[in-house]
Design a protein around this motif. Structure first.
Motif, PDB file in Angstrom:
ATOM      1  N   TYR A  39      70.722  15.367 -63.383  1.00 57.87           N
ATOM      2  CA  TYR A  39      70.702  13.991 -62.679  1.00 57.87           C
ATOM      3  C   TYR A  39      70.004  12.977 -63.533  1.00 57.87           C
ATOM      4  N   GLN A  40      68.905  13.159 -64.047  1.00 60.78           N
ATOM      5  CA  GLN A  40      68.295  12.373 -65.272  1.00 60.78           C
ATOM      6  C   GLN A  40      69.123  11.971 -66.380  1.00 60.78           C
ATOM      7  N   SER A  41      69.983  12.962 -66.894  1.00 55.81           N
ATOM      8  CA  SER A  41      70.819  12.817 -68.134  1.00 55.81           C
ATOM      9  C   SER A  41      71.810  12.039 -67.543  1.00 55.81           C
ATOM     10  N   ILE A  42      72.283  11.877 -66.414  1.00 56.22           N
ATOM     11  CA  ILE A  42      73.570  10.942 -65.829  1.00 56.22           C
ATOM     12  C   ILE A  42      72.793   9.575 -65.957  1.00 56.22           C
ATOM     13  N   PHE A  43      71.828   9.370 -65.472  1.00 58.24           N
ATOM     14  CA  PHE A  43      71.125   7.999 -65.355  1.00 58.24           C
ATOM     15  C   PHE A  43      71.058   7.691 -66.694  1.00 58.24           C
ATOM     16  N   LYS A  44      70.564   8.394 -67.942  1.00 51.80           N
ATOM     17  CA  LYS A  44      70.407   7.801 -69.221  1.00 51.80           C
ATOM     18  C   LYS A  44      71.650   7.590 -69.662  1.00 51.80           C
ATOM     19  N   VAL A  45      72.761   8.238 -69.470  1.00 55.39           N
ATOM     20  CA  VAL A  45      74.123   7.808 -69.853  1.00 55.39           C
ATOM     21  C   VAL A  45      74.436   6.625 -69.309  1.00 55.39           C
ATOM     22  N   GLN A  46      74.178   6.396 -68.046  1.00 56.91           N
ATOM     23  CA  GLN A  46      74.579   5.172 -67.384  1.00 56.91           C
ATOM     24  C   GLN A  46      74.056   4.121 -68.053  1.00 56.91           C
ATOM     25  N   ASP A  47      72.410   4.069 -68.292  1.00 54.14           N
ATOM     26  CA  ASP A  47      71.651   3.325 -68.954  1.00 54.14           C
ATOM     27  C   ASP A  47      72.335   2.742 -70.413  1.00 54.14           C
ATOM     28  N   GLN A  48      72.636   3.745 -71.103  1.00 55.45           N
ATOM     29  CA  GLN A  48      73.160   3.610 -72.434  1.00 55.45           C
ATOM     30  C   GLN A  48      74.527   2.619 -72.113  1.00 55.45           C
ATOM     31  N   ALA A  49      75.411   3.068 -71.213  1.00 56.28           N
ATOM     32  CA  ALA A  49      76.728   2.225 -70.988  1.00 56.28           C
ATOM     33  C   ALA A  49      76.297   0.681 -70.719  1.00 56.28           C
ATOM     34  N   VAL A  69      85.933  -3.577 -69.638  1.00 51.75           N
ATOM     35  CA  VAL A  69      86.607  -3.165 -68.641  1.00 51.75           C
ATOM     36  C   VAL A  69      86.375  -1.497 -68.617  1.00 51.75           C
ATOM     37  N   SER A  70      86.574  -0.687 -69.747  1.00 54.32           N
ATOM     38  CA  SER A  70      86.654   0.700 -69.733  1.00 54.32           C
ATOM     39  C   SER A  70      85.204   1.270 -69.552  1.00 54.32           C
ATOM     40  N   ILE A  71      84.171   0.244 -69.890  1.00 55.80           N
ATOM     41  CA  ILE A  71      82.634   0.786 -69.869  1.00 55.80           C
ATOM     42  C   ILE A  71      82.366   0.384 -68.465  1.00 55.80           C
ATOM     43  N   GLY A  72      82.884  -0.710 -67.864  1.00 52.09           N
ATOM     44  CA  GLY A  72      82.768  -0.837 -66.357  1.00 52.09           C
ATOM     45  C   GLY A  72      83.232   0.317 -65.456  1.00 52.09           C
ATOM     46  N   GLN A  73      84.355   0.699 -65.756  1.00 53.03           N
ATOM     47  CA  GLN A  73      84.919   1.797 -65.145  1.00 53.03           C
ATOM     48  C   GLN A  73      83.949   3.054 -65.240  1.00 53.03           C
ATOM     49  N   PHE A  74      83.768   3.160 -66.283  1.00 54.85           N
ATOM     50  CA  PHE A  74      82.824   4.383 -66.599  1.00 54.85           C
ATOM     51  C   PHE A  74      81.432   4.333 -65.861  1.00 54.85           C
ATOM     52  N   VAL A  75      80.686   3.056 -65.647  1.00 51.66           N
ATOM     53  CA  VAL A  75      79.610   2.620 -64.934  1.00 51.66           C
ATOM     54  C   VAL A  75      79.971   3.262 -63.438  1.00 51.66           C
ATOM     55  N   GLU A  76      81.131   2.772 -62.923  1.00 55.79           N
ATOM     56  CA  GLU A  76      81.474   3.049 -61.510  1.00 55.79           C
ATOM     57  C   GLU A  76      81.441   4.633 -61.528  1.00 55.79           C
ATOM     58  N   GLY A  77      82.110   5.165 -62.217  1.00 55.47           N
ATOM     59  CA  GLY A  77      82.341   6.842 -62.188  1.00 55.47           C
ATOM     60  C   GLY A  77      80.686   7.320 -62.331  1.00 55.47           C
TER      61      GLY A  77
END
Length: 148
Positions: A39-49, A69-77
């Protein structure tokens, strides 16, 4: 004559049940910690994006739209993954609480049997002391009668 607890097999069984419950609790606790780390690692990856989006937007030469756009889609995922992982953590927390309750009940049952064993052992010792005292009294009386 040595002390023999009549519920010794039951006490052994309760100890085994407590050991199993403790093992299950520890395993579920480890799984919960693992899921929390995910859970924490997902947050870290999202913060990096999000940091990358911020960096790209503040560049002087501009940001490639396709990259944003691709980073935005990644953040939504990632947001969806965060929600799913949050549910998993909640489920594992519930499991840990259930396992902890099972462990608590098993420990309580074992302690009850151990207290009963201690009580019976104390009664046995008291009974043996009374028996020894009676035998000693009889020996003294017998010796005293023999001298008269």
């Amino acid at each position: 004559m040595a002390f023999k607890f009549s519920f010794e097999k039951l006490l052994e069984y309760q100890k085994q049940q407590e050991d199993v419950a403790r093992r299950d609790y520890n395993e579920s606790l480890e799984r919960l910690e693992s899921e929390k780390e995910k859970y924490q690692s997902i947050f870290k990856v999202q913060d990096q994006a999000l940091d990358e989006i911020f960096f790209l937007q503040n560049r002087k030469e501009g940001a490639p739209i396709s990259r944003l756009v691709s980073i935005g889609q990644f953040v939504e995922g990632q947001k969806r993954r965060i929600e799913l992982q949050r549910e998993i953590v909640i489920n594992h927390t519930t499991i840990v609480e259930q396992k902890q309750e099972i462990l608590h009940v098993a420990a309580k049952e074992r302690k009850i049997l151990e207290k009963l064993k201690e009580k019976k052992q104390l009664e046995y010792k008291t009974q043996m002391k009374k028996k020894e005292a009676k035998e000693n009294d009889e020996l003294v009386v017998t010796r005293h009668k023999g001298r008269l």
